[in-house]
Write a protein that holds these residues in place. Structure first.
Motif, mmCIF file in Angstrom:
data_model
loop_
_atom_site.group_PDB
_atom_site.id
_atom_site.type_symbol
_atom_site.label_atom_id
_atom_site.label_comp_id
_atom_site.label_asym_id
_atom_site.label_seq_id
_atom_site.Cartn_x
_atom_site.Cartn_y
_atom_site.Cartn_z
ATOM 1 N N LEU A 347 55.935 42.213 77.213
ATOM 2 C CA LEU A 347 56.589 41.021 76.690
ATOM 3 C C LEU A 347 57.389 41.338 75.434
ATOM 4 O O LEU A 347 58.495 40.816 75.234
ATOM 5 N N PHE A 348 56.823 42.184 74.579
ATOM 6 C CA PHE A 348 57.527 42.563 73.362
ATOM 7 C C PHE A 348 58.839 43.249 73.708
ATOM 8 O O PHE A 348 59.875 43.001 73.080
ATOM 9 N N SER A 349 58.799 44.089 74.737
ATOM 10 C CA SER A 349 60.006 44.780 75.157
ATOM 11 C C SER A 349 61.062 43.789 75.646
ATOM 12 O O SER A 349 62.254 43.938 75.349
ATOM 13 N N ILE A 350 60.610 42.756 76.386
ATOM 14 C CA ILE A 350 61.548 41.744 76.873
ATOM 15 C C ILE A 350 62.165 40.981 75.708
ATOM 16 O O ILE A 350 63.387 40.835 75.605
ATOM 17 N N VAL A 351 61.290 40.486 74.794
ATOM 18 C CA VAL A 351 61.773 39.703 73.655
ATOM 19 C C VAL A 351 62.712 40.528 72.793
ATOM 20 O O VAL A 351 63.726 40.045 72.293
ATOM 21 N N ASP A 352 62.388 41.815 72.650
ATOM 22 C CA ASP A 352 63.192 42.655 71.771
ATOM 23 C C ASP A 352 64.562 42.956 72.361
ATOM 24 O O ASP A 352 65.489 43.318 71.629
ATOM 25 N N ASN A 353 64.706 42.808 73.675
ATOM 26 C CA ASN A 353 65.956 43.209 74.305
ATOM 27 C C ASN A 353 66.778 42.054 74.862
ATOM 28 O O ASN A 353 67.831 42.287 75.449
ATOM 29 N N ILE A 354 66.311 40.811 74.700
ATOM 30 C CA ILE A 354 67.113 39.687 75.173
ATOM 31 C C ILE A 354 68.287 39.486 74.222
ATOM 32 O O ILE A 354 68.218 39.811 73.033
ATOM 33 N N PRO A 355 69.402 38.930 74.722
ATOM 34 C CA PRO A 355 70.573 38.765 73.860
ATOM 35 C C PRO A 355 70.396 37.709 72.779
ATOM 36 O O PRO A 355 71.064 37.768 71.748
ATOM 37 N N SER A 356 69.500 36.735 72.996
ATOM 38 C CA SER A 356 69.271 35.716 71.968
ATOM 39 C C SER A 356 68.526 36.325 70.789
ATOM 40 O O SER A 356 67.751 37.275 70.934
ATOM 41 N N MET A 357 68.754 35.764 69.611
ATOM 42 C CA MET A 357 68.046 36.211 68.411
ATOM 43 C C MET A 357 66.698 35.500 68.328
ATOM 44 O O MET A 357 66.620 34.291 68.561
ATOM 45 N N VAL A 358 65.657 36.233 67.999
ATOM 46 C CA VAL A 358 64.305 35.687 67.900
ATOM 47 C C VAL A 358 63.707 36.088 66.561
ATOM 48 O O VAL A 358 63.677 37.272 66.219
ATOM 49 N N VAL A 359 63.250 35.096 65.802
ATOM 50 C CA VAL A 359 62.530 35.366 64.553
ATOM 51 C C VAL A 359 61.260 34.520 64.568
ATOM 52 O O VAL A 359 61.246 33.414 65.113
ATOM 53 N N VAL A 360 60.194 35.044 63.979
ATOM 54 C CA VAL A 360 58.904 34.352 63.951
ATOM 55 C C VAL A 360 58.449 34.243 62.505
ATOM 56 O O VAL A 360 58.432 35.242 61.768
ATOM 57 N N LYS A 361 58.068 33.026 62.128
ATOM 58 C CA LYS A 361 57.620 32.763 60.753
ATOM 59 C C LYS A 361 56.154 32.368 60.765
ATOM 60 O O LYS A 361 55.712 31.566 61.597
ATOM 61 N N GLU A 362 55.380 32.957 59.843
ATOM 62 C CA GLU A 362 53.975 32.587 59.694
ATOM 63 C C GLU A 362 53.894 31.351 58.817
ATOM 64 O O GLU A 362 54.440 31.322 57.706
ATOM 65 N N VAL A 363 53.220 30.313 59.309
ATOM 66 C CA VAL A 363 53.194 29.035 58.606
ATOM 67 C C VAL A 363 52.381 29.123 57.324
ATOM 68 O O VAL A 363 52.747 28.545 56.296
ATOM 69 N N GLY A 364 51.267 29.862 57.362
ATOM 70 C CA GLY A 364 50.357 29.886 56.230
ATOM 71 C C GLY A 364 51.011 30.285 54.914
ATOM 72 O O GLY A 364 50.853 29.594 53.893
ATOM 73 N N ASN A 365 51.743 31.389 54.916
ATOM 74 C CA ASN A 365 52.352 31.858 53.668
ATOM 75 C C ASN A 365 53.872 31.778 53.668
ATOM 76 O O ASN A 365 54.526 32.161 52.697
ATOM 77 N N GLY A 366 54.453 31.274 54.764
ATOM 78 C CA GLY A 366 55.889 31.056 54.806
ATOM 79 C C GLY A 366 56.724 32.309 54.916
ATOM 80 O O GLY A 366 57.928 32.282 54.636
ATOM 81 N N THR A 367 56.128 33.415 55.357
ATOM 82 C CA THR A 367 56.883 34.664 55.481
ATOM 83 C C THR A 367 57.217 34.931 56.937
ATOM 84 O O THR A 367 56.548 34.431 57.852
ATOM 85 N N TYR A 368 58.251 35.741 57.144
ATOM 86 C CA TYR A 368 58.674 36.094 58.503
ATOM 87 C C TYR A 368 57.965 37.370 58.945
ATOM 88 O O TYR A 368 57.845 38.328 58.171
ATOM 89 N N VAL A 369 57.473 37.345 60.207
ATOM 90 C CA VAL A 369 56.637 38.441 60.678
ATOM 91 C C VAL A 369 57.243 39.189 61.869
ATOM 92 O O VAL A 369 56.710 40.219 62.267
ATOM 93 N N HIS A 370 58.341 38.665 62.434
ATOM 94 C CA HIS A 370 58.926 39.384 63.570
ATOM 95 C C HIS A 370 60.407 39.058 63.687
ATOM 96 O O HIS A 370 60.832 37.916 63.497
ATOM 97 N N PHE A 371 61.186 40.099 64.027
ATOM 98 C CA PHE A 371 62.611 39.968 64.321
ATOM 99 C C PHE A 371 62.903 40.855 65.523
ATOM 100 O O PHE A 371 62.484 42.015 65.548
#
Length: 587
Positions: A347-371
Motif C-alpha cells: 500500500l505504501f508503494s501505491i500511495v507513494d507512486n500515485i500522481p495525486s499528492m498525499v500528506v498525513v498530519k498527526e492530530v495530537g501534536n499537529g505535525t506532518y508524518v508522511h509525504f
C-alpha cells in the motif's frame, strides 16, 4: 337485530378478504345489500373503530381498522399506560404510570403533554412516533430513564387508538425491561467468560520437570503438532526447539523460578514424523546444543511457532516440583503479521507512486508524518527532513491557512470533506488544486491523523475553460445566423434557440428554453399530430422529414409561414439525442 349483526359481520368478513380496501358499491354487490344501507353500516363500524376509510380523489375506500379500541388498553394494567388525543393532551393514565411519576391522576389527565408530568415524552422522536400512530402505525422502541439515581430500561409501545368520541388518539405503554436487560448483560458476560475459557482450553498444556523432560501433555498437542501425548511424554522439550530457542527457554525457566511468576516467550518448533529424525519426530539436539540429526526444517518438516507461558510449580514447603507450560500455536498469526507488513509495504508503494499528492498530519501534536513522492516534488520538500515539522515550517502561508481550515472542519465533524479549489503559484506557474481531507481514527475511535489528498487539476480546468469558450463561440455563430435555429430534446422540450429564433418568435431566451416545442411554437390544431410524428422519427419508426413548409406561432399568437429544415443529432453510439431544426420565413 340478528340481520343487523349478521350484515355487520358480513361487511367485516368481506373487508378481511380484501386487505387493500373496497368501495361502498363493491361491498354492496358482495353482500347483496343496497348502497345506502351499507353506507350506514360502515358509519357504525367506523365509529366503533373497526373500520377505517381513505379518500382517493372522489372515491372512498374502506378497510379493516388497524387501530386498537380504547377498551383494549385496560388489559395492559401491568404496564404503565397513557392515552393521548390528537392534540397531544393526556386523556387517561393508569395507576402504574402514576406510581412511576409519583403523582395523582388528576395532575396529569386533561393537560397538554408538554405541561404535564409526562413532559419527558415531549421529545422529537416520540412526537414523530405519535404522529405515525395517528396515521395508524404502531411502533416499539427502547428508552432509558433515571429513577431514584438508578438507571432503568423500558420498552415503549405507541399504539394507534380510537377514543370514546371516535376521534383518533395514541396509547403509550411502558414495560419495565430493566431486569431482562440486566439478565441479558449477565448472560453476555457469562458467554464472554465461557468463550475465554474455551479459548484457553484449546491451548496445549504441558508439565515438565526442572530438566525440561515432559511429564504430561494434553490431547490438544496432537492437533497442534500432529504428535500424540504418548509420542511426546518422556522426551525432553528441548528436542522440539532449535538451539537458540532452547537457550531462551532455559533462561525463562530460571527467571520464572527466581521470581515465582509466569514468563512468556515465543519459540519455533519443527515437526517431522520420521523414524530417522528422532523417536519423537522432532530434530534432536546433542549435549552441546548442536544438531545430531538433520539441520532445522527440511523439505518434509513442518514449522510451528508457539507462544509459551512458563509457570513454576511449588509444593507445600516451597520446593520446586516442575513447570506448567501453556502453549498456543501462533503460526497463522505470525504469517498474518508478516503478510500485514507485506501488505503495508504494498500500500505504501501505491500511495507513494500515485500522481495525486498525499500528506498525513498527526492530530495530537499537529505535525506532518508522511509525504508521498508527488507531494515532495510539488512542494519542493524532502520527506525524511520534513517529518515531524509543523505546517508553517513546510508550506506557504496560504497553504498553511487553507489546510488549517480543513483540519478544523474534520476535527468538528469527523467526516471526509472536499475543500474549495485552491489556486497556488508554484515556481512561477499557477496551479489549481482539488483538495480532499479524510479523518483516520485509532482503535478507540479517536481522531489520530488527517489525510490530505491534493490533485492538480490545472490542465483539466484549462480544458473546461476551452470547452466553454468553444461552446460560447458556437453559440455566437448560431446567434449570427440569419435563420432561426432550434435544438429540440427527444422529449420535445426546447434545449437551445438562437437569437434570430427568439426575435422571430418574440420570446426572450430564458422564457422559451425548456418549454414544450409542440405547445409553444406549433399551431394548436397540428400539435398532437406533429408531436406523434416527431416521436416516431426519434425512435426510428419513420424517417425524419428533412424539409417542409409550415407555420411558426409567435408569442403574441400570430403565425408566420416558414420553411423548416430538420436533421437528427446523434451521439457517438448512433443514438438520437436531439433534433436540430431551422426555419426561414417564406417570401
Amino acid at each position: 337485530m340478528d340481520s343487523y349483526a349478521d350484515e355487520l359481520s358480513g361487511i367485516l368478513e368481506v373487508l378481511k378478504e380484501t386487505p387493500r380496501g373496497m368501495s361502498v358499491s363493491d361491498i354492496a354487490d358482495k353482500i347483496g345489500v343496497n348502497r345506502n344501507t351499507v353506507s350506514r353500516y360502515l358509519d357504525i363500524l367506523r365509529v366503533s373503530g373497526q373500520v377505517d376509510m381513505k379518500t382517493y380523489g372522489k372515491a372512498k375506500v374502506f378497510f379493516i381498522s388497524q387501530r386498537a379500541p380504547l377498551s383494549a388498553m385496560l388489559n395492559f394494567s401491568s404496564d404503565m399506560v397513557a392515552i393521548i388525543d390528537s392534540d397531544l393532551c393526556v386523556v387517561q393514565v393508569n395507576d402504574a404510570l402514576c406510581r412511576l411519576l409519583k403523582v395523582d391522576r388528576d395532575e396529569i389527565v386533561g393537560k397538554e403533554l408538554r405541561n404535564s408530568p409526562l413532559v419527558g415524552f415531549d421529545h422529537p422522536i416520540i412526537n414523530e412516533r405519535m404522529k405515525s400512530a395517528l396515521d395508524g402505525e404502531e411502533t416499539v422502541d427502547e428508552i432509558k430513564i433515571f429513577r431514584d439515581l438508578e438507571e432503568r430500561y423500558y420498552k415503549i409501545k405507541i399504539i394507534p387508538t380510537v377514543l370514546n368520541d371516535s376521534s383518533p388518539g395514541v396509547t403509550i405503554m411502558l414495560e419495565d425491561t430493566t431486569e431482562e436487560k440486566r439478565a441479558t448483560e449477565a448472560l453476555l458476560n457469562s458467554e464472554r467468560n465461557f468463550r475465554s475459557l474455551v479459548e484457553e482450553i484449546n491451548d496445549t498444556i504441558l508439565d515438565i520437570n526442572d530438566a525440561g523432560d515432559l511429564l504430561y501433555a494434553s490431547p490438544k498437542i496432537k492437533e497442534i503438532t500432529g504428535l500424540s501425548p504418548d509420542e511426546t511424554v518422556g522426551n525432553s522439550l528441548f528436542k522440539y526447539m532449535d538451539p537458540v530457542c532452547g537457550e531462551r527457554f532455559r533462561a525463562a525457566m530460571q527467571s520464572a523460578r527466581q521470581n515465582s511468576r509466569s514468563e512468556l516467550l515465543e519459540c519455533n518448533f519443527t515437526v517431522k514424523k520420521d523414524a530417522g529424525y528422532g523417536k519423537d519426530g522432532m530434530g534432536d539436539n546433542d549435549a552441546n546444543g548442536g544438531k545430531s540429526g538433520r539441520e532445522g526444517k527440511d523439505a518434509a518438516g513442518r514449522q510451528i511457532k508457539m507462544e509459551l507461558s512458563i509457570t513454576p510449580k511449588f509444593d507445600e514447603i516451597g520446593m520446586l516440583t516442575g513447570y506448567r507450560v501453556v502453549g498456543r500455536d501462533i503460526s497463522a498469526r505470525d504469517r498474518a503479521v508478516k503478510g500485514l507488513f507485506k501488505w503495508k509495504s504494498f500500500l505504501f508503494s501505491i500511495v507513494d507512486n500515485i500522481p495525486s499528492m498525499v500528506v498525513v498530519k498527526e492530530v495530537g501534536n499537529g505535525t506532518y508524518v508522511h509525504f508521498n513522492s508527488a507531494a515532495e516534488k510539488f512542494f519542493d520538500i524532502v520527506a525524511k527532513d520534513s517529518v515531524g515539522k509543523m505546517g508553517f515550517e513546510l508550506f506557504p502561508d496560504k497553504v498553511t491557512e487553507f489546510f488549517a481550515a480543513g483540519d478544523r472542519s474534520i476535527a468538528a465533524d469527523k467526516v471526509p470533506v472536499f475543500m474549495p479549489e485552491l489556486t497556488l503559484k508554484v515556481n512561477g506557474a499557477e496551479h489549481v488544486l482539488k483538495v480532499r481531507k479524510v479523518p483516520i481514527f485509532g482503535i478507540d475511535n479517536a481522531l489520530e491523523y488527517i489525510l490530505t489528498i491534493l490533485e492538480d487539476i490545472t490542465e483539466e480546468k484549462r480544458s473546461q475553460e476551452a470547452l466553454v469558450a468553444q461552446r460560447d463561440e458556437a453559440q455566437s455563430y448560431l446567434d449570427l445566423a440569419g435563420v432561426m435555429i432550434a435544438v429540440i430534446n427527444t422529449d420535445g422540450t426546447i434545449k437551445r434557440l438562437n437569437r434570430t429564433g427568439c426575435d422571430l418568435l418574440g420570446y426572450r431566451e430564458d422564457e422559451i428554453i425548456g418549454a414544450d416545442w409542440f405547445t409553444t411554437v406549433v399551431p394548436k390544431e397540428r400539435s398532437k399530430e406533429l408531436k406523434r410524428r416527431f416521436e416516431d422519427a426519434v425512435s426510428g419508426k419513420i424517417p425524419l422529414n428533412p424539409s417542409a413548409e409550415g407555420v411558426a406561432v409567435r408569442k403574441d399568437g400570430t403565425a408566420t409561414d416558414v420553411i423548416w429544415q430538420n436533421s437528427l443529432l446523434k451521439n457517438p453510439k448512433g443514438e438520437v439525442v436531439a433534433v436540430v431544426t431551422s426555419a426561414t420565413p417564406k417570401n
